[in-house]
Design an enzyme around this catalytic site. Sequence first.
Site, PDB file in Angstrom:
ATOM      1  N   ASP A  13       0.786  -1.246   0.000  1.00  0.00           N
ATOM      2  CA  ASP A  13       0.000   0.000   0.000  1.00  0.00           C
ATOM      3  C   ASP A  13       0.821   1.301   0.000  1.00  0.00           C
ATOM      4  O   ASP A  13       0.471   2.246   0.727  1.00  0.00           O
ATOM      5  CB  ASP A  13      -0.958   0.020   1.203  1.00  0.00           C
ATOM      6  N   LYS A 111      -7.097  -5.034  -2.843  1.00  0.00           N
ATOM      7  CA  LYS A 111      -7.877  -5.499  -1.685  1.00  0.00           C
ATOM      8  C   LYS A 111      -8.776  -4.380  -1.197  1.00  0.00           C
ATOM      9  O   LYS A 111      -8.519  -3.204  -1.459  1.00  0.00           O
ATOM     10  CB  LYS A 111      -6.939  -5.968  -0.582  1.00  0.00           C
ATOM     11  N   CYS A 156      -2.144  -2.540   7.693  1.00  0.00           N
ATOM     12  CA  CYS A 156      -2.070  -3.503   6.589  1.00  0.00           C
ATOM     13  C   CYS A 156      -0.820  -4.367   6.639  1.00  0.00           C
ATOM     14  O   CYS A 156      -0.866  -5.555   6.320  1.00  0.00           O
ATOM     15  CB  CYS A 156      -2.221  -2.785   5.262  1.00  0.00           C
TER      16      CYS A 156
HETATM   17  C1  VGL Z   1      -4.750   0.878   5.605  1.00  0.00           C
HETATM   18  C2  VGL Z   1      -6.357   1.773   6.953  1.00  0.00           C
HETATM   19  C3  VGL Z   1      -7.305   1.659   5.952  1.00  0.00           C
HETATM   20  C4  VGL Z   1      -3.317   0.469   5.435  1.00  0.00           C
HETATM   21  C5  VGL Z   1      -5.676   0.735   4.580  1.00  0.00           C
HETATM   22  O1  VGL Z   1      -2.851   0.351   4.277  1.00  0.00           O
HETATM   23  O2  VGL Z   1      -2.638   0.245   6.467  1.00  0.00           O
HETATM   24  N1  VGL Z   1      -5.103   1.387   6.784  1.00  0.00           N
HETATM   25  N2  VGL Z   1      -6.952   1.140   4.770  1.00  0.00           N
END
Ligand code: VGL
Length: 207
Positions: A13, A111, A156
């Site tokens: 991410d 995801k 994540c």
């Molecule tokens: C994430 C919160 C919401 C992350 C993704 O990548 O850690 N955190 N969506």
Amino acid sequence: MINNADDCLIIVDVQNDFCSGGALEVPAGEEVVPVINQLVDKFAHRILTQDWHPVGHYSFASAHPGKSPFETVELDYGTQVLWPDHCIQGSDGAEFHPDLEIVGAELIIRKGFRLSIDSYSAFTENDQMTPTGLSGYLANRQFRRLFLTGLATDYCVFWSALDARRAGFEVVLIEDACRAIDMDGSKFRALDQMDAVGVVRVAATDL
Ligand code: VGL
Ligand code: ZN
């Protein structure tokens, strides 16, 4: 230390919305970019994950009248933290950081695309039941050890590390190639729990 046949670098991410100025900024999130870029050539195999939500996703505070970001709500599968709208499919915020070296990535696993289920882990959605398919892919590729980098250490990356251990992979967290959201001690708790399940922690310079 790196074994080309068995090892896979996983970049979690590293998207604009998680970097400074983004919708859900992780403090100094973009600092992972040069660290990861230094690492990519050391691995024969790399994959990326991409948080990828539809408009109105149930993890967004905006989908729950009267709720604000960082409050929680009860969904079918349990307690869910509510976030600002982020990583909306097709938006600039959902793109990878422009300086991230992604050309050699072999897979991008998306995801969080189901409207009513969030997915922190790259392996299993937050209902703890719905697989993303990643463990099957990695097993099929015969990887044995996963090196985790990216955002956020305490969400994540953390949930991905736990699920990777559960799926039988060795897991190495490259600590300085990650940054945390760190709400109410969540970073410390995440590191502690990763230690407890046998995640090995290293620095990028150790590799
Ligand atoms: C994430 C919160 C919401 C992350 C993704 O990548 O850690 N955190 N969506
Ligand atoms: Zn998200």
